[in-house]
Design a protein around this motif. Structure first.
Motif, PDB file in Angstrom:
ATOM      1  N   TYR A   1       0.831  -1.204   0.000  1.00 32.22           N
ATOM      2  CA  TYR A   1       0.000   0.000   0.000  1.00 32.22           C
ATOM      3  C   TYR A   1       0.870   1.260   0.000  1.00 32.22           C
ATOM      4  O   TYR A   1       0.629   2.197  -0.759  1.00 32.22           O
ATOM      5  CB  TYR A   1      -0.901   0.054   1.238  1.00 32.22           C
TER       6      TYR A   1
ATOM      7  N   GLU B   1       2.543   1.968  -3.299  1.00 29.76           N
ATOM      8  CA  GLU B   1       1.687   1.847  -4.486  1.00 29.76           C
ATOM      9  C   GLU B   1       2.189   0.723  -5.398  1.00 29.76           C
ATOM     10  O   GLU B   1       2.248   0.870  -6.625  1.00 29.76           O
ATOM     11  CB  GLU B   1       1.643   3.166  -5.254  1.00 29.76           C
TER      12      GLU B   1
ATOM     13  N   ARG C   1      -4.759   4.835   1.997  1.00 32.30           N
ATOM     14  CA  ARG C   1      -4.424   5.965   1.123  1.00 32.30           C
ATOM     15  C   ARG C   1      -5.165   7.236   1.525  1.00 32.30           C
ATOM     16  O   ARG C   1      -4.706   8.344   1.241  1.00 32.30           O
ATOM     17  CB  ARG C   1      -4.754   5.625  -0.339  1.00 32.30           C
TER      18      ARG C   1
END
Length: 723
Positions: free
Chosen positions: A117, A120, A321
């Motif tokens: 995460y 990315e 995010r």
């Protein structure tokens, strides 16, 4: 240096290893300093005190994060912890706060997912690696990503078993490796086989090893035999994890008990146990990798996760995010009074079909209806009946009066948007390719995403869901009922008779209608309702069956029929059941294929009479013994410990037979048996112990009769008054 991300794994306390396959085919490792994080929320005064205390051992920081989705950021304490230390540190903090002063977050977020995460990143990503870090060159949204670089090998072993089930103490006879259509056999002495195995995997430069029972037996067994023979076995590209005795765990999901073994994961090489991976079993490697990429889960983890865990990763990624913390414990239970629950908890709309055979019927299906409703109406645990949109501001849910937030886009709809959009694109591509490798590839990926989307709705009402609520679940059901009612009204207003409706599907007919008429109806429904609907095809004829327990009533999901192009479709009959013996499934399919030859009512009657002869042929084969034991094998899953069954169920009896010869069977595992002996259920003998030709005739005759007449009788009776 450019290459594809094959695998990631933690190393020590504070390091992650990236295994990258370069464009020239060589696999290299790249190390990055990194530690997982947990967060603590409480009063600023208490957080400062806690920070001073923990800073002596851990790296801490004060950062701004949202404690709840849609809420403004607050100051929280961020703590970097060593790999494997999240829960230990979290429990220490709760104890220090007497379980009242602090709330901890991101504790059960798997560390390797958190790493993906943050950067990315996703498995099989094309990346540009340098001394300063890496850059991701492709996207999880890509459809035509390259997987041709992956080298896949299937690994199997032959064991000199001393009983019906192999044991760790049994000697290894040989190992078989299949790669690119080539079969390599390693035999000879045990130590020689194991030494050659390591060398062969390296020489072939294998990226993915596929086994059957690799987690539960094969890989631990190979390491045990290596230990006995003093061979340093390495199946990955780096040192393998320490050996362990496989321990199964069972869990309950959607009305079934499942058994799962702890994964034997390799480093720098992927191991997939086909018998311990629902995703691989259902969709193959292509579907597994699609979910791994979209949900940002390492491939070896995704192979062993439940579908719910894969779907949860999509939500965790969105929360991460957005700077929203992930609660360790699920949200508090919401209680409803009986009247509200009775009004709201009604599930999907079902329009019963009158039993019998119908001609020229079209099937219309809403595409991924429930996930699409979640996306369109912004349904998530935090958006339904939100505090910020009380009054007249929020979108209203029909029947229930709930409102939906207009100010915040929910975590759940954000999470399903990508898999929903990609699945629609894959389905369009499947239609473009009539046959061939690409169609198979897109179908595998589409099916894998379908599992994710189906689970997304179910998790809205799951008691342990991090971003769900009971009311959100009920809201989607209410919207679905409203949609189906509108579709029924539109069909009837345009001169079509609605034969049957169930949740997201309609069966409609008009005597003179052709494909174009049905396509125009589908377009009209789609335009007025605002949701995508597909014309699945036109049946030459379709039969809706009565309930087994109440013959006078219809069964909602039991039917069979043939499309104009000759394709069969059937639901709720033995041909679809995994616990029906193969001989019964084969006979029923043969009968259906015979009925499919009919193009009119009179011809269907003739074919039904001919189908009786098919049934009689199977009966003769059974009586004369012209069947194999495999044709009679029944496979059923244990829902509990064999000794806990109150009624003497056949699968429990078979499991007890296995236990007597030293084979342990746990809840969630399947047993395969044959009904043998003279009488009683006590003669359900495991297929491993049965002798060829030893079976009871009467139970199988009853199964054949029931399966045959379930199809033939309704057809003959319906033709007396055809629809």
């Amino acid at each position: 240096m450019r290459g594809y991300l094959l695998d990631i794994s933690p190393s020590g306390r504070d390091e992650v290893i990236l295994w990258v396959k370069r464009l020239d085919g060589k696999v290299v490792s790249h190390r990055i300093k990194w530690m997982p994080k947990i967060y603590v929320h409480g009063s600023l005064e208490n957080l400062v005190k806690l920070g001073r205390l923990l800073s002596q051992r851990y790296l801490i920081d004060f950062v701004e994060r949202s404690v709840k989705p849609g809420s403004p950021p607050e100051t929280v304490l961020e703590i970097k912890v060593p790999f494997g230390g999240k829960k230990r540190v979290a429990n220490l903090i709760l104890d220090l706060g007497n379980h009242q002063l602090f709330h901890v977050y991101n504790v059960d977020l798997p560390s390797m997912q958190e790493f993906l995460y943050q950067y990315e990143l996703h498995p099989t990503a094309l990346i540009d690696l340098s001394d300063h870090g890496f850059e991701v060159l492709d996207s999880v949204e890509d459809i035509d990503y390259d997987l041709s670089w992956i080298k896949i090998a299937h690994l199997d072993a032959e064991v000199r078993a001393s009983s019906i089930a192999p044991r760790f103490s049994d000697k290894l006879e040989k190992i078989t490796i299949e790669i690119n259509g080539e079969r390599i056999v390693l035999d000879g002495s045990e130590d020689g086989i194991l030494e050659n195995l390591k060398k062969t995997l390296d020489d072939l430069d294998v990226d993915v090893i596929v086994t059957d029972d690799g987690d539960s037996f094969l890989l631990p067994y190979l390491h045990y035999r290596a230990h006995v023979n003093r061979v340093r076995l390495r199946l990955g590209r780096s040192r393998d994890p320490k050996t362990f005795k496989p321990k199964p765990s069972t869990y309950f999901s959607y009305g079934r008990v499942y058994c799962r073994f702890r994964g034997f994961k390799l480093r720098g090489r992927i191991h997939i146990d086909s018998s311990n991976s629902m995703l691989y079993d259902e969709t193959g490697l292509d579907g597994l990798i699609e979910v791994s990429r979209v949900a940002r889960i390492p491939i070896q983890d995704a192979a062993r996760y439940t579908i719910g865990s894969c779907m949860s990763s999509l939500q965790y990624y969105q929360a991460y995010r957005l700077g929203v913390l992930i609660p360790w414990k699920p949200s508090k239970t919401v209680y409803m009074d009986c009247w509200s629950l009775n009004r709201a908890d009604r599930g999907g709309l079902i329009l019963d079909a009158k039993t019998g055979v119908y001609w020229n019927v079209a099937e219309l299906d809403f595409k991924s209806l429930y996930p699409t409703l979640m996306l369109k109406y912004n349904i998530s645990g935090e958006t339904v009946n939100c505090e910020c949109c009380k009054g007249d501001d929020g979108e209203r849910i029909p029947e229930l009066g709930y409102h939906v937030c207009r100010r915040w886009r929910g975590i759940a709809p954000r999470a399903i948007e990508l898999p929903l959009r990609k699945r629609m694109r894959y389905k369009d591509l499947i239609k473009q390719f009539g046959d061939g490798r690409l169609r198979t590839l897109y179908k595998s990926r589409s099916n894998a995403l379908k599992w994710i989307l189906v689970t997304a709705f179910g998790y809205l009402g799951y008691r342990n869901a991090k971003f769900g609520s009971r009311k959100a679940h009920l809201a989607v059901c209410a919207l679905a009922r409203d949609v189906l009612l509108k579709a029924i009204r539109i069909a009837e207003e345009n001169g079509f008779e609605v034969i049957h409706g169930i949740v997201d599907s309609l069966w409609v007919r008009r005597e003179d209608a052709d494909d174009q008429d049905y396509l125009e109806l589908a377009k009209k429904i789609e335009d007025e309702v605002g949701l995508p609907i597909s014309f699945e095809g036109r049946y030459r004829w379709i039969a809706f069956l009565p309930s087994k327990t109440h013959p006078g009533r219809p069964a909602n999901n039991r039917y069979f029929g043939v499309f104009l192009d000759g394709r069969l479709k059937y639901r709720g009959i033995e041909a679809r059941r995994r616990d029906a013996p193969p001989i019964v499934r084969k006979m029923q399919l043969e009968i259906l294929e015979k009925l499919a030859e009919a193009s009119g009512p009179e011809q269907l009657r003739e074919k039904a009479i001919e189908a009786i002869e098919i049934y009689r042929g199977y009966v003769r084969r059974l009586i004369l013994g012209d069947v194999s034991i495999e044709d009679l094998a029944i496979t059923q899953v244990l829902s509990m410990d064999p000794n806990d069954y109150v009624v003497e169920a056949r699968q429990a009896v078979a499991a007890k037979h296995l236990e007597r010869v030293g084979v342990e069977v746990v809840p969630g595992q399947a047993v395969t048996y044959v009904i043998a002996g003279t009488s009683g259920l006590s003669k359900a003998i495991p297929i491993q112990l049965i002798e060829e030709g030893s079976y009871r005739l009467e139970p199988y005759l009853r199964m054949l009769e029931k399966a045959a007449y379930m199809i033939i009788t309704p057809v003959l009776e319906s033709l007396k008054t055809p629809h």
